[in-house]
Motif scaffolding. Sequence first.
Motif, PDB file in Angstrom:
ATOM      1  N   GLU A  21      26.642  35.667  -7.644  1.00 43.68           N
ATOM      2  CA  GLU A  21      26.479  37.166  -6.841  1.00 43.68           C
ATOM      3  C   GLU A  21      26.467  38.268  -7.874  1.00 43.68           C
ATOM      4  OE1 GLU A  21      28.018  35.853  -2.612  1.00 43.68           O
ATOM      5  OE2 GLU A  21      29.285  36.713  -3.681  1.00 43.68           O
ATOM      6  N   THR A  22      27.553  38.038  -8.820  1.00 45.01           N
ATOM      7  CA  THR A  22      27.642  39.252  -9.816  1.00 45.01           C
ATOM      8  C   THR A  22      26.328  39.304 -10.685  1.00 45.01           C
ATOM      9  OG1 THR A  22      29.937  38.897  -9.639  1.00 45.01           O
ATOM     10  CG2 THR A  22      29.073  40.098 -11.504  1.00 45.01           C
ATOM     11  N   LEU A  23      25.923  38.157 -11.016  1.00 46.60           N
ATOM     12  CA  LEU A  23      24.912  38.319 -12.107  1.00 46.60           C
ATOM     13  C   LEU A  23      23.478  38.680 -11.338  1.00 46.60           C
ATOM     14  CD1 LEU A  23      25.550  35.168 -14.314  1.00 46.60           C
ATOM     15  CD2 LEU A  23      25.632  37.657 -14.786  1.00 46.60           C
ATOM     16  N   THR A  24      23.256  38.335 -10.217  1.00 46.69           N
ATOM     17  CA  THR A  24      21.927  38.294  -9.680  1.00 46.69           C
ATOM     18  C   THR A  24      22.011  39.444  -8.229  1.00 46.69           C
ATOM     19  OG1 THR A  24      22.328  36.556  -7.876  1.00 46.69           O
ATOM     20  CG2 THR A  24      21.493  36.020  -9.849  1.00 46.69           C
ATOM     21  N   GLY A  25      23.034  39.868  -7.779  1.00 44.57           N
ATOM     22  CA  GLY A  25      23.274  40.540  -6.679  1.00 44.57           C
ATOM     23  C   GLY A  25      22.764  39.883  -5.494  1.00 44.57           C
ATOM     24  N   PHE A  26      22.606  38.669  -5.429  1.00 41.50           N
ATOM     25  CA  PHE A  26      22.605  37.600  -4.492  1.00 41.50           C
ATOM     26  C   PHE A  26      23.536  37.628  -3.673  1.00 41.50           C
ATOM     27  CE2 PHE A  26      21.392  33.716  -2.294  1.00 41.50           C
ATOM     28  CZ  PHE A  26      20.031  33.874  -1.702  1.00 41.50           C
ATOM     29  N   THR A  27      23.669  37.778  -2.405  1.00 45.77           N
ATOM     30  CA  THR A  27      24.919  37.636  -1.663  1.00 45.77           C
ATOM     31  C   THR A  27      24.669  36.020  -0.794  1.00 45.77           C
ATOM     32  OG1 THR A  27      25.132  39.819  -0.861  1.00 45.77           O
ATOM     33  CG2 THR A  27      26.189  38.081   0.545  1.00 45.77           C
ATOM     34  N   ILE A  28      25.531  35.307  -1.245  1.00 46.65           N
ATOM     35  CA  ILE A  28      25.421  33.825  -0.767  1.00 46.65           C
ATOM     36  C   ILE A  28      26.189  33.666   0.514  1.00 46.65           C
ATOM     37  CG2 ILE A  28      26.067  31.548  -1.423  1.00 46.65           C
ATOM     38  CD1 ILE A  28      25.845  32.264  -4.209  1.00 46.65           C
ATOM     39  N   SER A  29      25.644  33.175   1.800  1.00 46.35           N
ATOM     40  CA  SER A  29      26.125  32.873   2.874  1.00 46.35           C
ATOM     41  C   SER A  29      26.687  31.495   2.954  1.00 46.35           C
ATOM     42  CB  SER A  29      25.180  33.259   4.116  1.00 46.35           C
ATOM     43  OG  SER A  29      23.843  32.504   3.824  1.00 46.35           O
ATOM     44  N   GLU A  30      26.157  30.650   2.414  1.00 52.43           N
ATOM     45  CA  GLU A  30      26.605  29.025   2.492  1.00 52.43           C
ATOM     46  C   GLU A  30      25.789  28.304   1.261  1.00 52.43           C
ATOM     47  OE1 GLU A  30      24.612  26.557   5.430  1.00 52.43           O
ATOM     48  OE2 GLU A  30      24.385  28.150   6.430  1.00 52.43           O
TER      49      GLU A  30
END
Length: 120
Positions: A97-106
């Motif tokens: 999440e920190t490196l990509t800005g992608f919020t992981i939901s599962e």
Amino acid sequence: MTPQRRTVVDIITRDLSHPSARAIFQAARELHPSISLSTVYSTLAMLKALHLVKELEFEGMDNRYDMDTESHVNLLCTRCGRVVDFDFVPPLQNEVETLTGFTISEGRFEYYGICAPCRS
């Protein structure tokens, strides 16, 4: 909730083997001979929609159902199809999440190999 649906919930709650819908159906028929496979599938769909169960899809075998909806690793025996939970959460989520800005939901983590009973 009908007695048949309650039975499906009871079976999947007690069965830690990640049963398939057909295995749940067979167990439920012992208590309710008139239960239909569609009742099992609709109950599993309802539990999935409520995030109370995870459906695990595997190539070449029936989908399996897991009551443990928290992050963990599934160990899958490629010989007998047994699925076992291993309570280890790979520590990558925050880093990804920190490196990509992608919020992981599962996420879903699996290791494939041969279980101890199959090895012996």
